[in-house]
Design a protein around this motif. Structure first.
Motif, PDB file in Angstrom:
ATOM      1  N   GLU A  57    -138.235  34.965   2.600  1.00  0.00           N
ATOM      2  CA  GLU A  57    -138.252  36.284   2.930  1.00  0.00           C
ATOM      3  C   GLU A  57    -137.642  37.160   1.658  1.00  0.00           C
ATOM      4  O   GLU A  57    -137.820  38.425   1.699  1.00  0.00           O
ATOM      5  N   PHE A  58    -136.673  36.571   0.958  1.00  0.00           N
ATOM      6  CA  PHE A  58    -136.203  37.160  -0.103  1.00  0.00           C
ATOM      7  C   PHE A  58    -136.656  36.746  -1.751  1.00  0.00           C
ATOM      8  O   PHE A  58    -135.755  36.392  -2.507  1.00  0.00           O
ATOM      9  N   ILE A  59    -137.868  36.569  -1.761  1.00  0.00           N
ATOM     10  CA  ILE A  59    -138.169  35.920  -2.916  1.00  0.00           C
ATOM     11  C   ILE A  59    -138.053  36.746  -4.290  1.00  0.00           C
ATOM     12  O   ILE A  59    -137.863  36.157  -5.429  1.00  0.00           O
ATOM     13  N   ASP A  60    -138.140  37.936  -4.207  1.00  0.00           N
ATOM     14  CA  ASP A  60    -137.850  38.938  -5.119  1.00  0.00           C
ATOM     15  C   ASP A  60    -136.271  38.685  -5.576  1.00  0.00           C
ATOM     16  O   ASP A  60    -135.879  38.685  -6.875  1.00  0.00           O
ATOM     17  N   LEU A  61    -135.318  38.987  -4.504  1.00  0.00           N
ATOM     18  CA  LEU A  61    -133.913  38.533  -4.777  1.00  0.00           C
ATOM     19  C   LEU A  61    -133.621  37.285  -5.493  1.00  0.00           C
ATOM     20  O   LEU A  61    -133.249  36.991  -6.436  1.00  0.00           O
ATOM     21  N   CYS A  62    -134.511  36.284  -5.039  1.00  0.00           N
ATOM     22  CA  CYS A  62    -134.194  34.741  -5.569  1.00  0.00           C
ATOM     23  C   CYS A  62    -134.631  34.759  -7.374  1.00  0.00           C
ATOM     24  O   CYS A  62    -134.030  34.257  -8.071  1.00  0.00           O
ATOM     25  N   GLY A  63    -135.704  35.481  -7.562  1.00  0.00           N
ATOM     26  CA  GLY A  63    -136.250  35.765  -8.816  1.00  0.00           C
ATOM     27  C   GLY A  63    -135.271  36.441  -9.599  1.00  0.00           C
ATOM     28  O   GLY A  63    -134.811  35.861 -10.860  1.00  0.00           O
ATOM     29  N   GLU A  64    -134.560  37.578  -9.125  1.00  0.00           N
ATOM     30  CA  GLU A  64    -133.717  38.371  -9.733  1.00  0.00           C
ATOM     31  C   GLU A  64    -132.342  37.458 -10.264  1.00  0.00           C
ATOM     32  O   GLU A  64    -131.590  37.495 -11.173  1.00  0.00           O
ATOM     33  N   LEU A  65    -131.980  36.613  -9.325  1.00  0.00           N
ATOM     34  CA  LEU A  65    -130.716  35.707  -9.568  1.00  0.00           C
ATOM     35  C   LEU A  65    -131.301  34.338 -10.073  1.00  0.00           C
ATOM     36  O   LEU A  65    -130.069  33.688 -10.477  1.00  0.00           O
ATOM     37  N   GLY A  66    -132.291  34.146 -10.339  1.00  0.00           N
ATOM     38  CA  GLY A  66    -132.586  32.944 -11.173  1.00  0.00           C
ATOM     39  C   GLY A  66    -132.600  31.561 -10.123  1.00  0.00           C
ATOM     40  O   GLY A  66    -132.421  30.685 -10.439  1.00  0.00           O
ATOM     41  N   ILE A  67    -132.858  31.958  -8.899  1.00  0.00           N
ATOM     42  CA  ILE A  67    -133.088  30.838  -7.778  1.00  0.00           C
ATOM     43  C   ILE A  67    -134.410  30.053  -7.637  1.00  0.00           C
ATOM     44  O   ILE A  67    -135.180  30.869  -7.164  1.00  0.00           O
ATOM     45  N   PHE A  68    -134.783  29.201  -8.362  1.00  0.00           N
ATOM     46  CA  PHE A  68    -135.995  28.604  -8.402  1.00  0.00           C
ATOM     47  C   PHE A  68    -136.064  27.390  -7.622  1.00  0.00           C
ATOM     48  O   PHE A  68    -137.069  26.754  -6.964  1.00  0.00           O
TER      49      PHE A  68
END
Length: 105
Positions: A57-68
């Motif tokens: 749901e929050f793929i963009d937020l994960c990218g911004e935060l470096g959650i891979f």
């Protein structure tokens, strides 16, 4: 554990609370392994707000935060990141609790 509803809510919780965000997904088998232990962890660390973040749901937020990798944990207090337990590896209750214990009070 409350479920994140919006990116705005993420920003508000990170700013206003001592919050721990658990990044997860419905299809993630390692995430399902730790789901049953999370209520006990939340009880032990009652001074923290725990929030589940659906990676899909929050793929963009994960990218911004470096959650891979998931499951992963990110802790914030007063808009500052104060801890990160991020990897694609399965996490044990002991590892999660050790991470939370090291967070600044």
């Amino acid at each position: 554990m409350r479920k994140l509803q919006s990116t705005e809510e993420f920003k508000q919780l990170a700013a206003d609370e001592a919050a721990v965000f658990m990044f997860t997904a419905g299809w993630c088998p390692d995430c399902r392994v730790i789901d049953p232990i999370m209520p006990e962890i939340e009880e032990k660390f009652g001074d923290l707000v725990f929030v589940s973040v659906d990676r899909d749901e929050f793929i963009d937020l994960c990218g911004e935060l470096g959650i891979f990798g998931i499951p992963s944990f990110l802790a914030f207090k007063n808009s500052e990141e104060v801890g990160r337990f991020v990897s694609k590896d399965r996490k044990t209750q002991e590892e999660i609790e050790a991470f939370l214990t090291k967070l600044p009070q």
